[in-house]
Design a protein around this motif. Structure first.
Motif, short mmCIF file in Angstrom:
data_model
loop_
_atom_site.label_atom_id
_atom_site.label_comp_id
_atom_site.label_asym_id
_atom_site.label_seq_id
_atom_site.Cartn_x
_atom_site.Cartn_y
_atom_site.Cartn_z
N GLY A 45 27.82 -40.73 -26.36
CA GLY A 45 29.20 -40.81 -26.77
C GLY A 45 30.12 -39.85 -26.06
O GLY A 45 31.16 -39.46 -26.60
N ILE A 46 29.77 -39.45 -24.82
CA ILE A 46 30.61 -38.51 -24.07
C ILE A 46 30.91 -39.08 -22.68
O ILE A 46 30.28 -40.05 -22.24
N GLU A 47 31.86 -38.45 -22.01
CA GLU A 47 32.28 -38.90 -20.69
C GLU A 47 32.61 -37.67 -19.86
O GLU A 47 33.36 -36.80 -20.29
N ALA A 48 32.05 -37.59 -18.68
CA ALA A 48 32.29 -36.43 -17.81
C ALA A 48 33.78 -36.33 -17.46
O ALA A 48 34.48 -37.34 -17.33
N ARG A 49 34.22 -35.11 -17.27
CA ARG A 49 35.65 -34.84 -17.04
C ARG A 49 36.21 -35.64 -15.87
O ARG A 49 37.28 -36.23 -15.97
N TRP A 50 35.50 -35.66 -14.75
CA TRP A 50 35.98 -36.37 -13.57
C TRP A 50 35.09 -37.57 -13.24
O TRP A 50 34.94 -37.95 -12.09
N HIS A 51 34.49 -38.13 -14.30
CA HIS A 51 33.78 -39.41 -14.22
C HIS A 51 32.69 -39.40 -13.15
O HIS A 51 31.86 -38.51 -13.14
N ASP A 52 32.69 -40.39 -12.23
CA ASP A 52 31.60 -40.46 -11.27
C ASP A 52 31.60 -39.27 -10.31
O ASP A 52 30.55 -38.88 -9.78
N GLU A 53 32.76 -38.65 -10.09
CA GLU A 53 32.82 -37.48 -9.21
C GLU A 53 32.05 -36.30 -9.80
O GLU A 53 31.40 -35.54 -9.07
N SER A 54 32.09 -36.15 -11.12
CA SER A 54 31.33 -35.09 -11.76
C SER A 54 29.83 -35.31 -11.55
O SER A 54 29.08 -34.37 -11.27
N HIS A 55 29.39 -36.56 -11.69
CA HIS A 55 27.97 -36.86 -11.51
C HIS A 55 27.56 -36.74 -10.04
O HIS A 55 26.44 -36.32 -9.73
N LEU A 56 28.47 -37.08 -9.12
CA LEU A 56 28.20 -36.92 -7.70
C LEU A 56 27.98 -35.45 -7.37
O LEU A 56 27.07 -35.08 -6.61
N ASN A 57 28.81 -34.57 -7.94
CA ASN A 57 28.66 -33.14 -7.68
C ASN A 57 27.35 -32.60 -8.25
O ASN A 57 26.71 -31.74 -7.64
N LYS A 58 26.95 -33.11 -9.40
CA LYS A 58 25.65 -32.69 -9.95
C LYS A 58 24.52 -33.14 -9.03
O LYS A 58 23.58 -32.37 -8.76
N TYR A 59 24.61 -34.36 -8.52
CA TYR A 59 23.56 -34.87 -7.64
C TYR A 59 23.44 -34.01 -6.38
O TYR A 59 22.33 -33.64 -5.98
N PHE A 60 24.58 -33.69 -5.76
CA PHE A 60 24.53 -32.92 -4.52
C PHE A 60 24.14 -31.45 -4.76
O PHE A 60 23.76 -30.76 -3.82
N TRP A 61 24.25 -30.98 -5.99
CA TRP A 61 23.71 -29.66 -6.31
C TRP A 61 22.17 -29.73 -6.35
O TRP A 61 21.48 -28.84 -5.86
N LEU A 62 21.65 -30.81 -6.91
CA LEU A 62 20.20 -30.98 -7.01
C LEU A 62 19.57 -31.42 -5.69
O LEU A 62 18.44 -31.05 -5.38
N HIS A 63 20.30 -32.23 -4.93
CA HIS A 63 19.79 -32.79 -3.66
C HIS A 63 20.84 -32.49 -2.58
O HIS A 63 21.80 -33.23 -2.42
#
Length: 340
Positions: free
Chosen positions: A283-301
């Motif tokens: 029931g939540i949504e990242a602040r900057w949507h797919d960009e937030s998830h993209l930044n998490k991905y590039f931190w991990l990979h």
């Protein structure tokens, strides 16, 4: 007693200084536009001399990172940050031709974004994107018949893929990861070896060539490339799959431009689509949507190559000495007109 009083005074001054720094940072980031010009005084860091002399690129050979001493030209994990003057564009062009590559370019043009931005995006791409290479454009839209059809150069094709119209613009942004993942597993993945994924509300203004190619490619966000990690707008809600702690993150990357090999992008889009689904279930949504998830991905990979803000620049920021030749420019953001 005097020592305690001095300590209290020091703590009070420290708190005031801290609040002042935070307040000024907030103004620079989100408040008075004119103050943003002061961010040029925030140092970007420098690449170690030994690394400058050794970093090579699959398409341009030995990079000339020392040619841009005023900016950061490499990452802590050894990936190059590509600025104008650090690569040989002719060598990159010849290498891509020798490898017999087809390069994909995907863009979503949904709702009013189609009429407002798509024609200019495609016209300028024909002038500047991977000129001399085989290119396949993939336009995702809910109205295929409305996509402008114009003559394309030799070896260049346009594919139009129908997508469902989402109820909110935020959902259009977030659903693209799932849609891209499916396309990369289908015809797009069979036709192209490398793919760039871009936003439609921008246009090309300079040569965007094979020097940008790599296994995985991230774009430094034009509005945040000078800022220290603690001030970057990562997702901070620990409940979100996109969350980064205050001591995590390398740079802030822009979701308006990312790319890589088909295999690498399949992994990236699968991660982001899965993480967004996890957030929905909570029931939540990242602040900057797919960009937030993209930044998490590039931190991990970590990305294999990082593009400087020259490759995707916002004219609203104004002129900067380090931005010599912008390749892609943000179009004016008319959100009241294009977002339902």
């Amino acid at each position: 007693m005097a020592l305690k009083e001095g300590l209290r005074t020091w703590k009070r001054h420290f708190r005031l200084l801290f609040l002042l720094i935070v307040g000024l940072s907030g103004l620079l980031l989100y408040g008075i536009p004119g103050l943003r010009h002061l961010e040029i005084f925030i140092p970007m860091g420098t690449c170690p001399p030994a690394r400058m002399l050794l970093l090579r690129d699959n398409f341009t050979g030995l990079l000339r990172l020392w040619a841009r001493p005023e900016v950061l030209t490499c990452t802590s994990w050894g990936a190059p940050i590509i600025w104008d003057g650090t690569f040989d564009p002719d060598m990159a062009q010849q290498e891509a031709i020798q490898q017999n590559l087809t390069i994909g370019l995907t863009v979503f043009a949904v709702g009013r974004y189609l009429e407002k931005y798509l024609a200019r995006f495609l016209e300028t791409a024909e002038q500047h994107f991977m000129v001399g290479q085989r290119v396949v454009y993939y336009v995702f839209t809910e109205r295929p018949a409305a996509v402008p059809r114009r003559p394309l150069g030799p070896g260049r094709q346009l594919r139009v893929e129908r997508v469902l119209r989402e109820r909110r613009w935020q959902d259009v942004s977030m659903e693209r990861m799932r849609t891209l993942h499916a396309a990369l597993g289908g015809r797009l993945g069979r036709e192209a070896q490398f793919v760039f994924c871009m936003d439609v509300d921008q246009y090309f203004s300079g040569a965007f060539g094979p020097e940008a190619l790599a296994e995985s490619v991230a774009q430094l966000h034009a509005w945040h490339y000078h800022w220290p990690r603690r001030l970057l707008p990562y997702e901070r809600d620990a409940r979100s799959a996109a969350a980064l702690a205050v001591d995590e993150g390398d740079f802030y990357y822009h979701a308006a431009l990312f790319g890589g090999s088909v295999a690498a992008l399949r992994q990236l889009t699968a991660h982001c689509a899965r993480a967004q689904q996890q957030d929905r279930a909570r029931g939540i949504e990242a602040r900057w949507h797919d960009e937030s998830h993209l930044n998490k991905y590039f931190w991990l990979h970590k990305p294999a190559k990082v593009l400087s803000p020259e490759f995707c620049w916002s004219p609203e920021i104004g002129q900067r000495a380090e931005i010599r030749h912008p390749r892609l420019l943000w179009a004016p953001k008319e959100y009241a007109l294009v977002r339902d």
